[in-house]
Design a protein around this motif. Structure first.
Motif, PDB file in Angstrom:
ATOM      1  N   CYS A 243      16.217  42.389  34.926  1.00  0.00           N
ATOM      2  CA  CYS A 243      17.624  41.899  34.392  1.00  0.00           C
ATOM      3  C   CYS A 243      18.811  42.712  34.848  1.00  0.00           C
ATOM      4  O   CYS A 243      18.486  43.944  35.111  1.00  0.00           O
ATOM      5  N   CYS A 252      18.298  37.009  33.967  1.00  0.00           N
ATOM      6  CA  CYS A 252      17.070  37.958  34.451  1.00  0.00           C
ATOM      7  C   CYS A 252      16.413  36.798  35.482  1.00  0.00           C
ATOM      8  O   CYS A 252      16.589  35.730  35.613  1.00  0.00           O
ATOM      9  N   ASN A 264      10.120  45.475  26.892  1.00  0.00           N
ATOM     10  CA  ASN A 264      11.610  45.553  27.532  1.00  0.00           C
ATOM     11  C   ASN A 264      11.632  44.756  28.854  1.00  0.00           C
ATOM     12  O   ASN A 264      12.838  44.242  28.806  1.00  0.00           O
ATOM     13  N   ASN A 265      10.568  44.557  29.534  1.00  0.00           N
ATOM     14  CA  ASN A 265      11.123  43.550  30.526  1.00  0.00           C
ATOM     15  C   ASN A 265      10.357  42.347  30.592  1.00  0.00           C
ATOM     16  O   ASN A 265       9.938  41.715  31.643  1.00  0.00           O
ATOM     17  N   CYS A 267      11.018  38.316  29.126  1.00  0.00           N
ATOM     18  CA  CYS A 267      11.942  37.431  28.893  1.00  0.00           C
ATOM     19  C   CYS A 267      11.300  36.261  28.659  1.00  0.00           C
ATOM     20  O   CYS A 267      10.103  35.876  28.920  1.00  0.00           O
ATOM     21  N   HIS A 282      16.347  34.801  30.104  1.00  0.00           N
ATOM     22  CA  HIS A 282      17.046  35.625  29.507  1.00  0.00           C
ATOM     23  C   HIS A 282      16.219  36.480  28.588  1.00  0.00           C
ATOM     24  O   HIS A 282      14.851  36.049  28.394  1.00  0.00           O
ATOM     25  N   ARG A 283      16.668  37.868  28.167  1.00  0.00           N
ATOM     26  CA  ARG A 283      15.748  38.623  27.375  1.00  0.00           C
ATOM     27  C   ARG A 283      14.985  37.944  25.953  1.00  0.00           C
ATOM     28  O   ARG A 283      15.932  36.841  25.664  1.00  0.00           O
ATOM     29  N   ARG A 284      13.952  38.302  25.684  1.00  0.00           N
ATOM     30  CA  ARG A 284      13.331  37.443  24.439  1.00  0.00           C
ATOM     31  C   ARG A 284      14.421  37.468  23.296  1.00  0.00           C
ATOM     32  O   ARG A 284      14.480  36.495  22.353  1.00  0.00           O
TER      33      ARG A 284
END
Length: 720
Positions: A243, A252, A264-265, A267, A282-284
């Motif tokens: 991201c 991302c 953290n990585n 999505c 996008h991040r979760r």
């Protein structure tokens, strides 16, 4: 006995020619050194006899039956026969040459012996020289024409029953995916292949600015543009991502084949299974489950319906939206979210591979997917060569799994007897129809109903990821020849009935010195044992010999020579050496060239191709081993089966035969014609010259033998 003196009296004949009156005849007489006194009676006056012979040509009592005494005088020339045995060696040689000039059937030569003077003889010598020069000139032209070894190609159309060829059938997928992955080398190759293909796919994408309208708001975003294709339906999917929050888009970039190490990585992306597009991501924590009022056919939803939407069209659908609520996807909240690293396959599930082994596979920095697939196929062939032939056969498709139905000349085939297995490095198990060289098969009539009709099932669900097409590889060839499906084959797709109409050509070439072809079968070092010689087989034999000599191993795509082991798939030196000489032999100005001639006798089949959709909807029968409903079987066979027809278009064939344009018979005829034209010499005249040479040779040998005997007797007498 009373001797009548009158018997020695000769009456001169004024009309008789005295041959010794000419100076030439007198010189000839003087040249005879023989002492006639040794051969006359003791009471005969030979000087008187010689005078009488000089004055008279013939005596009146010569061979006259009415005379009282039948007697011939001794005659030694002058028109009277000479006994050559009484002459000396040199005189005898000269006598034979003179007699040959008088008697030979060659034109012109007798005129030299009968010439009355020197001028007459000189004219004939000049004429003979002119004729000899002309004959030599024409003879040289005839020989040069013969030495060209020209040939004539004769084309005939024969209306006769042509023998049916051998038909080789192969699946385009060489080995079953479900069985081959258990092999450690194959597992490594497929793992590297998948990762290289992923990188190539990433390098071929481009980031473009995209605009889309959500709830009346125009959103500008970046997305990846891949190959063209219709968009399918979207669904949420978990993926490892990178991201970049500096641009403020909170978007991302997915890493679909990588398994996320931490949350953290990870999505969530909108994933399309049809195009394999995962966008946007996008991040979760930026996604949330909610309900949407409208969703289209692609499962793209909006929280609020657009203005003007009828109430009947507003339906509350479960969905998942990113934090701003601008992008929503239809999603059942209780449903599991797809993991992309599992969907695409994680490279870690393949066998571990070292850096040196990866380099030996030769993918390098390839970014072209077609080149990558080609290299992967080659690597699989190299890896499978390490296994025994029995193991390779078990990993490929069996006979009855591939061939379901068959007919020839309208009658059912015996699949077990009519088809013979042959293992091919490129296509795995192949099966040859009409393989028995002792059995003659021919079509009763022309057309598809009287040829070979066969239905094949390829089972596309068990294809390797390196198999680019689904279908059958067909090769038409003579029984004596190896099929070479990778070179001379035709591909037939599934879901179609493929018709191959063929015509046969027989070629007969002349060997040296008229042509340059190989007679009677294969050469001694031909690697395809049991099969007739072919140009393609010769080139492969030549190339295999080169690789064995330069690299110390054999190319696994061809049969080995002398039990040499094939080059190893993970041996970097073997692979580099093989690739180097493969390119070298293909160069026009390369140092190594293979010289391969055509076979003297060859059968060629030309083919025309047509196809139609198969099976038809009206064919509501259970095909092959399908036990489902007719409609379901039809759908299954459209995807996994093919129907083939191989037949003669006409019951005639061409015969192309070479013959000598100017052979030895024509050369001898022209040679003899010129010989007779310029010198009047025939075969019998040549025999005369041969006989003269034999006589002279025999006389010389006899003379030298007699001289040796005389010397031995003289030496013996002196010693005594």
């Amino acid at each position: 006995m009373n001797r009548n003196p009158r018997m020695f009296k000769f009456q001169p004949n004024p009309r008789a020619r005295n041959r010794f009156q000419d100076e030439a005849d007198l010189r000839s007489l003087r040249s005879f050194k023989t002492d006639f006194s040794n051969y006359l009676a003791s009471d005969t006056n030979f000087l008187n006899v010689a005078e009488i012979m000089t004055s008279y040509a013939y005596g009146e009592s010569n061979n006259a039956n009415e005379k009282e005494i039948q007697c011939d005088l001794l005659t030694e020339n002058g028109g009277i026969e000479i006994d050559p045995t009484r002459l000396s060696y040199r005189e005898r040689i000269r006598w034979h040459l003179q007699q040959f000039c008088y008697k030979t059937s060659s034109h012109g030569i007798p005129m030299l012996g009968q010439a009355p003077n020197s001028l007459y003889r000189a004219v004939w010598v000049f004429l003979l020289l002119i004729c000899a020069i002309q004959f030599i000139n024409q003879a040289v032209a005839v020989i040069q024409k013969y030495q060209k070894m020209d040939k004539i190609t004769d084309i005939q159309l024969k209306f006769d029953t042509a023998p049916f060829p051998a038909i080789t059938l192969c699946n385009l997928n060489p080995y079953k995916d479900s069985l081959i992955r258990s092999h450690d080398s194959i597992s490594k190759i497929l793992g590297v292949f998948k990762s290289v293909m992923k990188k190539a796919g990433d390098s071929s994408t481009e980031v473009v600015e995209t605009e889309y309208d959500m709830d009346g708001i125009t959103i500008h975003a970046r997305r990846k543009k891949r190959g063209a294709g219709e968009k399918g339906t979207f669904e949420p999917a978990n993926s490892a991502c990178e991201c970049d929050e500096e641009d403020g888009s909170n978007e991302c970039e997915e890493r679909s084949t990588e398994k996320p190490s931490t949350d953290n990585n990870m999505c969530i992306c909108a994933f399309d299974r049809q195009t394999n597009d995962a966008w946007p991501c996008h991040r979760r924590e930026q996604w949330s489950n909610t309900t949407c009022q409208t969703c289209d056919d692609h499962y793209l939803c909006s929280k609020k319906a657009k203005k003007g939407t009828k109430r009947s069209e507003i339906k509350k659908e479960p969905c998942i939206c990113e934090s701003k609520g601008l992008f929503c996807i239809k999603h059942e909240h209780s449903a599991m979210v797809l993991n992309l690293w599992e969907y695409f396959g994680d490279t870690e599930e393949f066998a571990e591979i070292s850096k040196e082994e990866r380099e030996a596979l030769g993918f390098g920095n390839m970014t072209d997917e077609v080149a990558i697939v080609t290299k992967a196929k080659e690597n699989i062939i190299f890896a499978m060569s390490a296994l025994s032939e029995e193991q390779r056969i078990l990993m490929s498709q069996a006979k009855h799994n591939l061939i379901h139905k068959c007919s020839f000349n309208g009658k059912p085939c015996d699949i077990d007897k009519d088809f013979e297995l042959v293992a091919d490095p490129t296509f795995g198990n192949c099966f040859i129809f009409n393989h028995d060289r002792e059995i003659f098969k021919s079509s009763v009539r022309a057309g598809p109903q009287y040829g070979l009709r066969v239905m094949l099932f390829v089972n596309a669900s068990d294809y390797l990821p390196t198999s680019e097409a689904v279908g059958i590889r067909l090769t038409i060839h003579d029984k004596e020849d190896f099929p070479f499906p990778d070179t001379f084959g035709y591909s037939a797709p599934t879901g179609y009935i493929s018709s191959f109409g063929m015509r046969m050509k027989k070629m007969s070439r002349l060997p040296a010195p008229y042509g340059d072809c190989v007679e009677d079968g294969a050469t001694s070092n031909y690697i395809y044992k049991g099969y007739a010689y072919s140009t393609e087989g010769c080139y492969r034999t030549c190339f295999q010999e080169l690789i064995i000599d330069r690299c110390g191993c054999s190319d696994p795509r061809f049969p080995s020579i002398g039990g040499v082991q094939p080059c190893q798939v993970f041996n970097k030196n073997h692979r580099e050496c093989l690739e180097k000489h493969t390119h070298q032999i293909g160069e026009i100005h390369g140092s190594f060239k293979c010289r391969c001639q055509q076979p003297c006798n060859q059968t060629i089949y030309t083919t025309s191709y047509s196809e139609a959709i198969w099976p038809s909807q009206a064919l509501n029968i259970s095909l092959g081993h399908c036990e489902k409903e007719a409609e379901e079987c039809n759908e299954e066979y459209k995807e996994n089966a093919a129907m083939l027809e191989v037949f003669y278009e006409a019951l005639n064939f061409e015969v192309l035969s070479e013959s000598e344009a100017y052979g030895i018979v024509k050369m001898m005829a022209d040679f003899g014609g010129h010989l007779g034209l310029w010198s009047g010499v025939s075969v019998m005249t040549c025999c005369e010259f041969v006989c003269l040479a034999i006589e002279l040779f025999f006389m010389a040998i006899t003379h030298h033998v007699n001289q040796q005997r005389i010397r031995r007797r003289e030496n013996a007498a002196n010693d005594f």
